[in-house]
Design a protein around this motif. Structure first.
Motif, PDB file in Angstrom:
ATOM      1  N   MET A   1       0.759  -1.139   0.264  1.00 30.84           N
ATOM      2  CA  MET A   1       0.089  -0.040   0.105  1.00 30.84           C
ATOM      3  C   MET A   1       1.011   1.225  -0.103  1.00 30.84           C
ATOM      4  SD  MET A   1      -3.318  -0.777  -0.056  1.00 30.84           S
ATOM      5  CE  MET A   1      -4.290   0.611   0.691  1.00 30.84           C
ATOM      6  N   GLN A   2       1.982   1.150   0.617  1.00 31.18           N
ATOM      7  CA  GLN A   2       2.875   2.286   0.658  1.00 31.18           C
ATOM      8  C   GLN A   2       3.586   2.611  -0.562  1.00 31.18           C
ATOM      9  OE1 GLN A   2       3.307  -0.279   2.567  1.00 31.18           O
ATOM     10  NE2 GLN A   2       5.541  -0.593   2.853  1.00 31.18           N
ATOM     11  N   ASP A   3       3.520   1.866  -1.449  1.00 29.89           N
ATOM     12  CA  ASP A   3       4.087   1.954  -2.864  1.00 29.89           C
ATOM     13  C   ASP A   3       3.188   2.115  -4.026  1.00 29.89           C
ATOM     14  OD1 ASP A   3       6.961   1.870  -2.284  1.00 29.89           O
ATOM     15  OD2 ASP A   3       6.535  -0.352  -1.830  1.00 29.89           O
ATOM     16  N   THR A   4       1.891   1.660  -3.805  1.00 26.77           N
ATOM     17  CA  THR A   4       0.968   1.800  -5.012  1.00 26.77           C
ATOM     18  C   THR A   4      -0.357   2.222  -4.573  1.00 26.77           C
ATOM     19  OG1 THR A   4       1.782  -0.279  -5.858  1.00 26.77           O
ATOM     20  CG2 THR A   4      -0.354  -0.060  -6.409  1.00 26.77           C
ATOM     21  N   PHE A   5      -1.067   3.098  -5.326  1.00 23.75           N
ATOM     22  CA  PHE A   5      -2.456   3.628  -5.216  1.00 23.75           C
ATOM     23  C   PHE A   5      -3.409   2.842  -5.334  1.00 23.75           C
ATOM     24  CE2 PHE A   5       0.497   7.473  -6.126  1.00 23.75           C
ATOM     25  CZ  PHE A   5       0.161   8.434  -4.707  1.00 23.75           C
ATOM     26  N   TYR A   6      -4.303   2.017  -4.544  1.00 23.99           N
ATOM     27  CA  TYR A   6      -5.114   1.277  -4.613  1.00 23.99           C
ATOM     28  C   TYR A   6      -6.383   1.831  -4.572  1.00 23.99           C
ATOM     29  CZ  TYR A   6      -2.174  -2.911  -4.045  1.00 23.99           C
ATOM     30  OH  TYR A   6      -1.416  -3.953  -4.376  1.00 23.99           O
ATOM     31  N   MET A   7      -7.559   1.326  -5.293  1.00 19.75           N
ATOM     32  CA  MET A   7      -8.810   2.060  -5.659  1.00 19.75           C
ATOM     33  C   MET A   7      -9.971   1.037  -4.827  1.00 19.75           C
ATOM     34  SD  MET A   7      -7.547   4.363  -7.731  1.00 19.75           S
ATOM     35  CE  MET A   7      -9.124   5.077  -8.118  1.00 19.75           C
ATOM     36  N   ASP A   8     -10.808   1.769  -4.453  1.00 19.44           N
ATOM     37  CA  ASP A   8     -11.986   1.228  -3.898  1.00 19.44           C
ATOM     38  C   ASP A   8     -13.124   0.479  -4.908  1.00 19.44           C
ATOM     39  OD1 ASP A   8     -11.133   1.790  -1.312  1.00 19.44           O
ATOM     40  OD2 ASP A   8     -12.313   3.733  -1.403  1.00 19.44           O
ATOM     41  N   SER A   9     -12.351  -0.258  -5.904  1.00 21.37           N
ATOM     42  CA  SER A   9     -13.022  -1.081  -6.808  1.00 21.37           C
ATOM     43  C   SER A   9     -12.222  -2.236  -7.416  1.00 21.37           C
ATOM     44  CB  SER A   9     -13.282  -0.190  -7.887  1.00 21.37           C
ATOM     45  OG  SER A   9     -12.543   0.447  -8.617  1.00 21.37           O
ATOM     46  N   GLU A  10     -13.007  -3.217  -8.196  1.00 26.01           N
ATOM     47  CA  GLU A  10     -12.651  -4.348  -8.660  1.00 26.01           C
ATOM     48  C   GLU A  10     -12.703  -4.400 -10.126  1.00 26.01           C
ATOM     49  OE1 GLU A  10     -13.709  -7.471  -6.255  1.00 26.01           O
ATOM     50  OE2 GLU A  10     -12.367  -6.812  -4.630  1.00 26.01           O
ATOM     51  N   SER A  11     -11.983  -5.330 -11.008  1.00 27.52           N
ATOM     52  CA  SER A  11     -12.428  -5.584 -12.253  1.00 27.52           C
ATOM     53  C   SER A  11     -12.416  -7.154 -12.434  1.00 27.52           C
ATOM     54  CB  SER A  11     -11.338  -5.053 -13.035  1.00 27.52           C
ATOM     55  OG  SER A  11     -11.459  -3.463 -13.089  1.00 27.52           O
TER      56      SER A  11
ATOM     57  N   VAL B   1       3.813   6.801 -24.663  1.00 28.36           N
ATOM     58  CA  VAL B   1       4.302   7.580 -23.661  1.00 28.36           C
ATOM     59  C   VAL B   1       3.331   8.086 -22.675  1.00 28.36           C
ATOM     60  CG1 VAL B   1       5.533   9.905 -23.084  1.00 28.36           C
ATOM     61  CG2 VAL B   1       6.397   8.838 -25.242  1.00 28.36           C
ATOM     62  N   GLY B   2       3.176   7.580 -21.433  1.00 29.00           N
ATOM     63  CA  GLY B   2       2.077   7.853 -20.650  1.00 29.00           C
ATOM     64  C   GLY B   2       2.543   8.143 -19.032  1.00 29.00           C
ATOM     65  N   ARG B   3       1.487   8.640 -18.442  1.00 32.39           N
ATOM     66  CA  ARG B   3       1.631   8.758 -17.110  1.00 32.39           C
ATOM     67  C   ARG B   3       1.499   7.497 -16.176  1.00 32.39           C
ATOM     68  NH1 ARG B   3      -1.552  14.570 -15.825  1.00 32.39           N
ATOM     69  NH2 ARG B   3      -0.603  15.915 -17.687  1.00 32.39           N
ATOM     70  N   VAL B   4       2.508   7.414 -15.123  1.00 35.22           N
ATOM     71  CA  VAL B   4       2.344   6.701 -14.239  1.00 35.22           C
ATOM     72  C   VAL B   4       2.319   7.133 -12.567  1.00 35.22           C
ATOM     73  CG1 VAL B   4       3.536   4.744 -15.627  1.00 35.22           C
ATOM     74  CG2 VAL B   4       4.852   6.052 -14.180  1.00 35.22           C
ATOM     75  N   PHE B   5       1.755   6.364 -11.782  1.00 34.14           N
ATOM     76  CA  PHE B   5       1.572   6.788 -10.271  1.00 34.14           C
ATOM     77  C   PHE B   5       2.261   5.957  -9.362  1.00 34.14           C
ATOM     78  CE2 PHE B   5      -1.813   7.657 -13.442  1.00 34.14           C
ATOM     79  CZ  PHE B   5      -1.919   8.957 -13.432  1.00 34.14           C
ATOM     80  N   ARG B   6       2.896   6.544  -8.492  1.00 36.62           N
ATOM     81  CA  ARG B   6       3.446   5.890  -7.532  1.00 36.62           C
ATOM     82  C   ARG B   6       3.706   6.638  -6.100  1.00 36.62           C
ATOM     83  NH1 ARG B   6       8.791   3.154 -10.643  1.00 36.62           N
ATOM     84  NH2 ARG B   6       7.662   2.015 -12.334  1.00 36.62           N
ATOM     85  N   ARG B   7       3.524   5.868  -5.064  1.00 41.13           N
ATOM     86  CA  ARG B   7       3.547   6.664  -3.539  1.00 41.13           C
ATOM     87  C   ARG B   7       4.968   7.112  -3.452  1.00 41.13           C
ATOM     88  NH1 ARG B   7      -0.999   6.578  -0.408  1.00 41.13           N
ATOM     89  NH2 ARG B   7      -2.598   5.146  -0.911  1.00 41.13           N
ATOM     90  N   GLU B   8       5.378   8.257  -4.106  1.00 36.84           N
ATOM     91  CA  GLU B   8       6.747   8.652  -3.909  1.00 36.84           C
ATOM     92  C   GLU B   8       6.618  10.076  -3.242  1.00 36.84           C
ATOM     93  OE1 GLU B   8       9.443   7.283  -4.955  1.00 36.84           O
ATOM     94  OE2 GLU B   8       9.435   6.232  -6.734  1.00 36.84           O
ATOM     95  N   ASN B   9       7.770  10.434  -2.353  1.00 38.34           N
ATOM     96  CA  ASN B   9       7.889  11.579  -1.779  1.00 38.34           C
ATOM     97  C   ASN B   9       8.401  12.586  -2.737  1.00 38.34           C
ATOM     98  OD1 ASN B   9       7.014  10.781   0.935  1.00 38.34           O
ATOM     99  ND2 ASN B   9       9.008   9.919   1.406  1.00 38.34           N
TER     100      ASN B   9
END
Length: 481
Positions: free
Chosen positions: A274-284, A347-355
């Protein structure tokens, strides 16, 4: 000497001001714009009547912390006020009462100046000495505009004041300018356009016509341009398109299955925390071949030994913000698994829990690509990456062996710039545990490269945040691609 109206006004004002003045003073005195003043000054300089100099002036002002300290009192003053009530206070108790930062900073500036620390307590041993230190520091802050260099250095170090270097233009009269007599400075109205009435009545003979010269000073217009980061992305796109690649795109929100499991990343890998990845309140929902991926994770599916653990289907269904663009490559491979040749990039955006710091952001871009064809091999991968970085102007490029969970062999790409080698991305050949469940038998060559770090090198920036700030002066100063 023939002089225009603005030239006469400028000379008269300079004489009134003692023969020399800054642009800012002249703007206030004359009520003219900087463009009008510089036009007149440029003409007068050509005529030898004035000289224009640039001087560097240092200006100091209170920082937000300085204003706060001036209004509420310096930390050492607030600490002393608390100690004067009892003479002794417990450090932890005092931190809760007046604030951790106030106590820490107060101790730093009063220790040895009337207070001592003994067994976790602050002891006020010499109230007069402490008062003198507080009054000295407070007066230094109040009178910073008249302070000496040593005091200014101390205030700057404490972050109580801010320093700014200002380039000031000074216009001064020369001997020629001083010799111009007052009768030659009589102001007459100038006209810039003749009307039919002026010509018919002959009134134009009684008026001064303003002269024009295409060599006169004029400011450059602020022209619109694409944002520098967008320009750089466009250049990256052009390079890959010229190499015969097709551009693809994908969703930001994806199930962990495509982002991790399909790439043979085990479910206990640190990147999935959880401290490295943004989790959503949904599933697929998962695709049909998820069962094959499950077997690969459990036992290797006859390819390898696998990770040897119980694969959790619910964990794979959780939606996340994609942590890399490889998720879109693997999805594309699944949707086009029957095609013999695949050459795509994105070329795309990515997301991580980085300071956030000068080299990291929680949201950034990756340059992703994959190649599949019967003759694909590791050398082809290295050649493709070498050509890409060469097209960006890098002369020295090398590859170092590395490790990634879903490629083998794997390499890091390094370029030589500013006297040192810098790592700019990773690449490799997808492991069979990734490709065989897709039904792909040929080697899949893949890479994921950092875009912002490349752009920082290209634009000569040291802070990644400079790529995203809305400072128009900085953005306009960056070179066009």
């Amino acid at each position: 000497m023939e002089l225009s109206r603005n030239e006469k006004l400028l000379i008269k004002t300079l004489k009134e001001l003692g023969g020399s003045a800054s642009i800012d003073i002249l703007i206030k005195k004359l009520g003219m714009s900087i463009v009008e003043i510089m036009n007149a000054a440029s003409w007068l300089k050509m005529k030898g009547a004035v000289k224009i100099e640039e001087r560097l002036r240092t200006e100091y002002k209170l920082s937000p912390e300085g204003e706060k300290s001036l209004n509420q009192g310096l930390p050492e003053k607030r600490l002393l006020e608390s100690l004067l009530k009892s003479g002794k206070e417990n450090i932890e108790k005092l931190k809760n009462e007046i604030g951790k930062d106030v106590v820490s900073l107060g101790i730093a500036y009063l220790k040895g100046n009337g207070i001592e620390i003994i067994n976790g307590n602050i002891i006020l041993q010499d109230p007069e000495k402490a008062r003198y230190a507080v009054e000295t520091n407070t007066n230094s802050l109040k009178n910073y505009l008249n302070a000496d260099q040593e005091t200014l250095k101390r205030l700057l170090k404490r972050g109580l004041i801010e320093k700014r270097d200002i380039v000031e233009r000074i216009i001064s009269l020369t001997n020629v300018g001083n010799s111009i007599e007052d009768k030659d400075l009589e102001i007459r109205d100038e006209i810039t356009q003749l009307t039919p009435q002026d010509i018919q009545t002959g009134s134009w003979r009684e008026k001064d016509l303003k002269r024009y010269d295409i060599r006169m000073f004029a400011p450059l217009p602020d022209m619109g341009r694409e944002h520098p980061l967008s320009e750089f992305i466009s250049r990256v796109r052009r390079i890959f398109l010229s190499m015969g690649f097709k551009e693809i795109d994908g969703d930001y929100i994806v199930p962990a299955f495509w982002n991790m499991d399909a790439l043979y990343i085990p479910q206990d890998h640190p990147a999935r925390d959880m401290q490295d990845t943004f989790y959503m309140d949904s599933e697929s929902n998962l695709p049909d071949y998820a069962k094959t991926v499950e077997n690969i994770h459990k036992s290797g599916g006859g390819i390898s030994r696998g990770w040897r653990y119980e694969w959790n289907r619910e964990m794979a269904r959780k939606n996340i913000l994609r942590t890399h663009t490889t998720v879109n490559s693997i999805k594309y491979l699944y949707d086009h698994r029957n095609e013999e040749i695949i050459r795509v990039f994105m070329v795309g955006r990515v997301f991580r829990r980085e300071n956030m710091d000068p080299t990291h952001l929680p949201e950034f871009h990756q340059i992703e690509g994959v190649m599949v064809e019967p003759s694909s091999n590791f050398s082809m991968l290295l050649g493709t990456l070498h050509r890409f970085y060469s097209s960006l102007g890098f002369k020295e490029i090398k590859f170092k062996p590395s490790y990634f969970p879903y490629t083998e062999p794997s390499v890091e790409v390094h370029v030589f710039t500013d006297g040192k080698w810098l790592e700019l991305g990773g690449a490799g050949v997808f492991r069979p545990e990734v490709t065989i469940p897709l039904g792909i038998k040929d080697k899949v060559l893949a890479w994921g490269l950092g875009l912002e770090r490349l752009a920082m090198l290209y634009y000569g920036l040291n802070n990644i945040r400079d790529l995203y700030i809305a400072d128009l002066d900085i953005l306009r100063s960056l070179p066009l691609l």
